[in-house]
Every structure is written in C-alpha cells, then in structure tokens.
Design an enzyme around this catalytic site. Structure first.
Site, PDB file in Angstrom:
ATOM      1  N   HIS A 165     -11.447  -1.024  -3.818  1.00 48.42           N
ATOM      2  CA  HIS A 165     -12.005  -0.614  -2.521  1.00 48.42           C
ATOM      3  C   HIS A 165     -11.967   0.901  -2.340  1.00 48.42           C
ATOM      4  O   HIS A 165     -12.905   1.489  -1.794  1.00 48.42           O
ATOM      5  CB  HIS A 165     -11.238  -1.302  -1.382  1.00 48.42           C
TER       6      HIS A 165
ATOM      7  N   ASP B 200       0.823  -1.199   0.000  1.00 45.00           N
ATOM      8  CA  ASP B 200       0.000   0.000   0.000  1.00 45.00           C
ATOM      9  C   ASP B 200       0.865   1.260   0.000  1.00 45.00           C
ATOM     10  O   ASP B 200       1.863   1.348   0.735  1.00 45.00           O
ATOM     11  CB  ASP B 200      -0.898  -0.022   1.252  1.00 45.00           C
TER      12      ASP B 200
ATOM     13  N   GLU C 263       1.223  -0.154  -4.939  1.00 45.12           N
ATOM     14  CA  GLU C 263       0.429   1.049  -5.197  1.00 45.12           C
ATOM     15  C   GLU C 263       1.395   2.208  -5.019  1.00 45.12           C
ATOM     16  O   GLU C 263       1.947   2.383  -3.923  1.00 45.12           O
ATOM     17  CB  GLU C 263      -0.736   1.171  -4.220  1.00 45.12           C
TER      18      GLU C 263
ATOM     19  N   GLY D 297     -15.438   2.590  -2.062  1.00 49.59           N
ATOM     20  CA  GLY D 297     -15.713   2.846  -0.654  1.00 49.59           C
ATOM     21  C   GLY D 297     -15.502   4.264  -0.192  1.00 49.59           C
ATOM     22  O   GLY D 297     -16.087   4.685   0.809  1.00 49.59           O
TER      23      GLY D 297
ATOM     24  N   ASP E 153      -3.610   3.622 -11.718  1.00 48.85           N
ATOM     25  CA  ASP E 153      -4.646   4.615 -11.406  1.00 48.85           C
ATOM     26  C   ASP E 153      -4.929   5.529 -12.586  1.00 48.85           C
ATOM     27  O   ASP E 153      -6.032   6.050 -12.726  1.00 48.85           O
ATOM     28  CB  ASP E 153      -4.236   5.454 -10.192  1.00 48.85           C
ATOM     29  N   ASP E 154      -3.922   5.740 -13.436  1.00 51.39           N
ATOM     30  CA  ASP E 154      -4.111   6.635 -14.577  1.00 51.39           C
ATOM     31  C   ASP E 154      -5.265   6.175 -15.453  1.00 51.39           C
ATOM     32  O   ASP E 154      -6.142   6.968 -15.823  1.00 51.39           O
ATOM     33  CB  ASP E 154      -2.837   6.698 -15.410  1.00 51.39           C
TER      34      ASP E 154
END
Length: 600
Positions: free
Chosen positions: A392, A264, A299, A396, A325-326
């Site tokens: 998530h 993470d 990440e 979330g 993420d892009d």
C-alpha cells in the site's frame, strides 16, 4: 463468573465486558477527572473512582445497548476501548457480546508460517461494496490463486467514511463503514473455511489527528516531550496505556480469531521501561495462545534483528517476521531506474544490495538502538523476512498511485514475480497483483478544514519519497486525496481478473504458489539456520544458494535484456523462464530465471 472468563479474557482492564447474561462492567482510565458518569441508553449512572485514575461500574445491560461516558464538565465521549460505534469515533458506543457469534471454523488452529503466501488488502477498495461481508465473497478467488493468508489494512475506527486506516482513534472498534464486529468475524470465518490465514494491520505508534478525546481526560496517555512524525508519542511506560495496547492485540487474536498481527512502524514505539512493550506484548501473546499458529509481523525501519530472533529449536522468540524494505527498494531501483526519496540509498551498489537483501534479508547494518532481548545473534532464518514488490505504501504514496506493472515491462514483471515467489523469504502480494491489476491505488482520506488542506499540501512531499513527481507534473495534476472519486477510482477492477489476461496471470501465480508449497515450504521447516552463498555474477544478474541441511535451493536471475553468465545449477530445475541453458551451460537469457532444489 464463567462468562467473565469467556468474554472478558482479552480485555480485563479497559472498556465494557459482560459479567453475566444481563450485566456488564464498564471501565475508563480518566486520571484528570474528578467524576465520570456512564450514560447507558440515555440514563446516567455515577461511576466509582478507584485507585490509579480508574472509574468503574457494573450494571444491568444487554448486547446492542448504546452508551458513552460523561466527564465532569458535562461533555460526552465515546469509550476509547469501544467494540463498535454507531456512526463514528465521537458517536455512541455499542455494547457487544463477543460470545454471541457462532464460529463455523471453531477447530481452526492456523497454518505454519512457512506456508504463508500473503495478499495485502484494503477492505474499502478490495470490492465494489467495500465491506467485510463483500470481501468474504471474493476469498475463493484468492484461494484459487494459491494465496494462503490475507493481511487486512487497519480497520480501527477513524473519522470519516474512507481512508487507509492509519489514523484510527478507537483501536478496538472495527470501522462502521465496513460492517459490524460480527461481519468482521464472518470474514475471518470465511477465510479459515478456505484454508486462508488472516492477519490484521494494527497501529500502536500514534492516534489519528481528529476525534481523539483521550488528551481531555488522560493527558498522561501521551508524552509531549517525545515527538513522532505524527505528533506526541504514546506514553507506553504508563501501566494503563501499556494494558490498552497489549490487551488490544489479545482482543483481535482472541475474540476475532485473527491468525496474526502486523505492527506498523514499530521504531516509533518508544519505551524507557524494561522489558520494552514490544517484548512484553509478544511474550504475553505467545503465552496466551500456545495451541495456535499465531504470527506476529513488524514493520521496523531500524531493521532490528533482535525482534525476529529464534529460540534454539527454531520457533520465534518474539516476532515471527519483519517487512523487508531493503529488497523492495533495491529491486525497484533496478526495475524502474527511480532513485529519489526512499530509493536514493539504493542507487549506489544496487546489485550488491539486491544480493544481500535476498540472501540474508538485510542489505545494510541494523540502525537504531536494539530492544533488549535474550536473543543476541546476528542471523535470522529466511522466513523471518517478508518480501514484496509493492504494497500500500509503495503504490499509494506515489504521485499517481501507479502499480509496478505500469512501470516495468511484462517480461521483467514475470521474472520479478517469480523471484518474489521462489526466494525462501515469505512473499506478500498487494491486492490485484495476483491477476495483474493495473488500476492505480491512491492515497485517500475523509477530512475537512485545515487537516484536509495539510493532507493535500503534503502529497507532493510524499510523492518525492516514492519515485518523485513525473516530468512536467505539478501539484495541480495530483489526484485530490479528499475527493471521493479518488477513493472510488482506487477500487479493484474485477472484470480484469475475469479477462483472458487476468486468468492467465492467476494461473501463473498459482503455478508458482504450488511450486513454493511443494519444494520450498518443506525446507523452511528444517531446524537451524540455512547457510547461504552469494555466487559471483555481473551486475544485472543474481545467483544465490541456500543450504537447508542436505538440500540446496538455487536461484539464478537475469533482470537485463541480454544473456549473461551465471553459475550452473545442479539437480532438477523446479521452475524455469528462459533458463533452460542455465542448468548445463551456465548461460541465462534475459529477462529470465531458473530455480532448482538439489540434494548434496
């Protein structure tokens, strides 16, 4: 000594490990303490102070014994490297014999990364029971959908009975609400019996805000002059701290036989030493498990390509892949029109960024300081990126936890899903996505007092980063993250999976998974980096070719409601959705997609 090597191989520095059938060694780094005692089954034993701030003791012990450490002021603390807790981070630790579990899949060595189709899941909400054992009973459903890997959100012991897991304080102990260490091993065993790899999400960038006792006896574990979004950063320059995390990674991969880890927010792991702890960790993992397929995913908000570079023969030098993420952010803007928070940078040149993120895995130059690494190239293979339409965070952290299926039309969702599964990057689904789940997944936690109020007040700010507050909604309308009903309402609704619509969606995912394994996974095994070509199209359409040796993967996508011109494909299509004319006439109705593999 044979037992020492078998059960203590992955935790040589911290915690408790058996040295014989009836004896164990206990170690604690407490440089701020004058004396430390081991309290074992209620009896006190003085520990020996050794160099470097360590305390150590070998004593007769059995699996299941309860223990803790007593500091010089008389206070009792859990083992920070405990393998199991009786009731929470502050309660007694439990001595675990990791050799006792009998593996049914002892010969399992994993699967190649190119075969990965990942489902991210949260143990507590994946099933009504919310346990490791209950999750194992649902894995056959994932296998039927063509899923070949699961990625489990963090399970390290955190305060309370419910949460996402990113506030863990005992990084070696599976949360007691989910089950025992053997229950977690049984989940991994069950997955392997179905041909499913298991990755674990781990958090090495911070500790949770409550019940972390380390600052009381090892203040140097943290660097208070170096902040992260969650408080003081971890002082990984310290040898003891470094070993805590590197051995934790080895522990999950070794004692629990996970097939990989997802780290993470690695950009928040700051290190002034050389090599950087991420480099040292990855190298040691690969040296320790050379005979297995071990996959390490990061990440990384800085988009450091050096983390996922390849050796000359194509194997990962450090990490296997990084979350993309892009592509998610750009596709989300195109699908929903939302442009607030994290989506704002993708509101301009959206289609260019979609094409770049799809073709080469990055939509913008890397940011932040590169980690020192012998690999200095700019390009990475497609399988070095993990794509997703939602995860998530993206679900979330929304104001009301809406899934993308609730924000985009059914036809567009099918095209987006096919895109996810057929681009060469590794696809990740969020639990329930394989059957079309629409049940919201919200942020939830189990705190009291000031921390609880801080969490509540921060939800609107977080929602603004993920699409913003719906028109007319106020703070009073948001689900209360501390209310047990918010947790309960985030559980999957398995009756939908068994409905006709759910079964049709599973069949759709299975079809795409089969196509991927037959036509795309073999391309990813070819040596060298594929060439990619972004073909000219109008906004709303995407056309990309990837050449793997003598094979070309072609994708033509229309995310609009109108037909549009795309470069014709060559060869035989492997999948079409409203794309029959794209092969010959170069016209693609919308929403639509066509994929083909051709020999050149």
């Amino acid at each position: 000594m044979q037992r020492e090597q078998s059960s203590g191989l992955f935790r040589k520095t911290w915690g408790a490990s058996f040295t014989s059938a009836d004896a164990a060694r206990f170690r604690l780094w407490a440089p701020d303490e004058r004396a430390v005692s081991l309290i074992l089954n209620g009896a006190a034993h003085d520990m020996q102070a050794i160099d470097g701030g360590w305390f150590e003791l070998s004593v007769k012990a059995q699996a299941g014994d309860r223990y803790c450490f007593q500091l010089s002021d008389g206070s009792l603390i859990a083992d920070p490297a405990s393998s199991a807790q009786q009731s929470g981070p502050s309660g007694p630790s439990i001595l675990i014999d990791h050799c006792a579990y009998r593996w049914e899949t002892a010969s399992w060595r994993g699967r190649p990364w190119g075969e990965a189709i990942i489902c991210e899941l949260h143990t507590g909400t994946f099933t009504p029971g919310g346990t490791f054992r209950a999750a194992g009973e649902r894995l056959a459903h994932l296998a039927d959908a063509g899923i070949t890997a699961i990625e489990i959100m963090p399970v390290a012991q955190y305060p309370g009975m419910r949460g996402w897991g990113y506030d863990g304080v005992l990084h070696y102990a599976p949360h007691h609400a989910y089950g025992t260490p053997d229950d977690l091993k049984a989940l991994v065993d069950a997955a392997h019996s179905l041909g499913i790899m298991v990755l674990l999400d781990v958090v090495y960038n911070h500790f949770g805000p409550e019940e972390n006792a380390l600052p009381r006896y090892a203040a140097d574990f943290f660097n208070t002059d170096r902040a992260t979004p969650w408080g003081a950063s971890i002082a990984v320059e310290q040898d003891a701290v470094r070993r805590y995390f590197i051995e934790n990674a080895l522990y999950w991969l070794g004692d629990f036989r996970f097939d990989g880890l997802r780290l993470d927010a690695t950009e928040q792991i700051r290190d002034s030493r050389e090599p950087h702890i991420l480099v040292e960790m990855a190298r040691e993992i690969r040296e320790t498990f050379p005979e297995r397929h071990v996959h390490l995913v990061v990440e990384d908000a800085h988009r450091r390509r050096s983390l996922v570079g390849r050796k000359s023969r194509g194997t990962p030098e450090l990490f296997t892949a990084a979350w993309n993420d892009d592509l998610h952010n750009a596709l989300h803007v195109a699908a929903t029109g939302e442009t607030k928070g994290h989506y704002q940078p993708f509101a301009v040149d959206t289609w260019r960024k979609i094409r770049e993120a799809m073709a080469e895995g990055f939509a913008s130059p890397a940011e932040g300081k590169e980690i020192s690494s012998p690999w200095t190239g700019d390009r990475v293979p497609p399988q070095a990126r993990v794509n997703f339409l939602q995860n998530h965070d993206q679900v979330g952290n929304r104001a009301f936890g809406e899934r993308l299926a609730s924000l985009a039309g059914e036809d567009l969702m099918r095209v987006l899903t096919a895109t996810l599964m057929l681009v060469p990057q590794v696809p990740l689904l969020f639990m329930g996505e394989e059957y079309g789940e629409t049940q919201p997944f919200c942020f939830f936690a189990d705190y009291q007092g000031q921390i609880a109020e801080a969490i509540r007040s921060g939800r609107q700010r977080e929602a603004e980063n993920f699409g913003g507050m719906p028109h007319g909604a106020t703070m009073a309308d948001l689900p209360d993250p501390l209310d047990p009903r918010t947790f309960a309402s985030s559980k999957l609704q398995w009756d939908r999976a068994e409905s006709p619509a759910g079964r049709r969606h599973v069949a759709f995912i299975r079809e795409l998974a089969d196509i991927r394994q037959r036509h795309i996974a073999p391309l990813l095994e070819k040596p060298g980096l594929p060439d990619h070509r972004i073909r000219q199209t109008d906004d709303g359409l995407v056309a990309v070719d990837w050449q793997f040796g003598s094979s070309v993967l072609q994708l033509r996508i229309n995310l609009t409601d109108e037909a549009g011109a795309v470069p014709p494909i060559i060869g035989q299509p492997i999948f079409t959705m409203s794309g029959e004319r794209a092969a010959t006439a170069g016209e693609l109705p919308g929403p639509g997609i066509v994929a083909a593999v051709a020999r050149v």
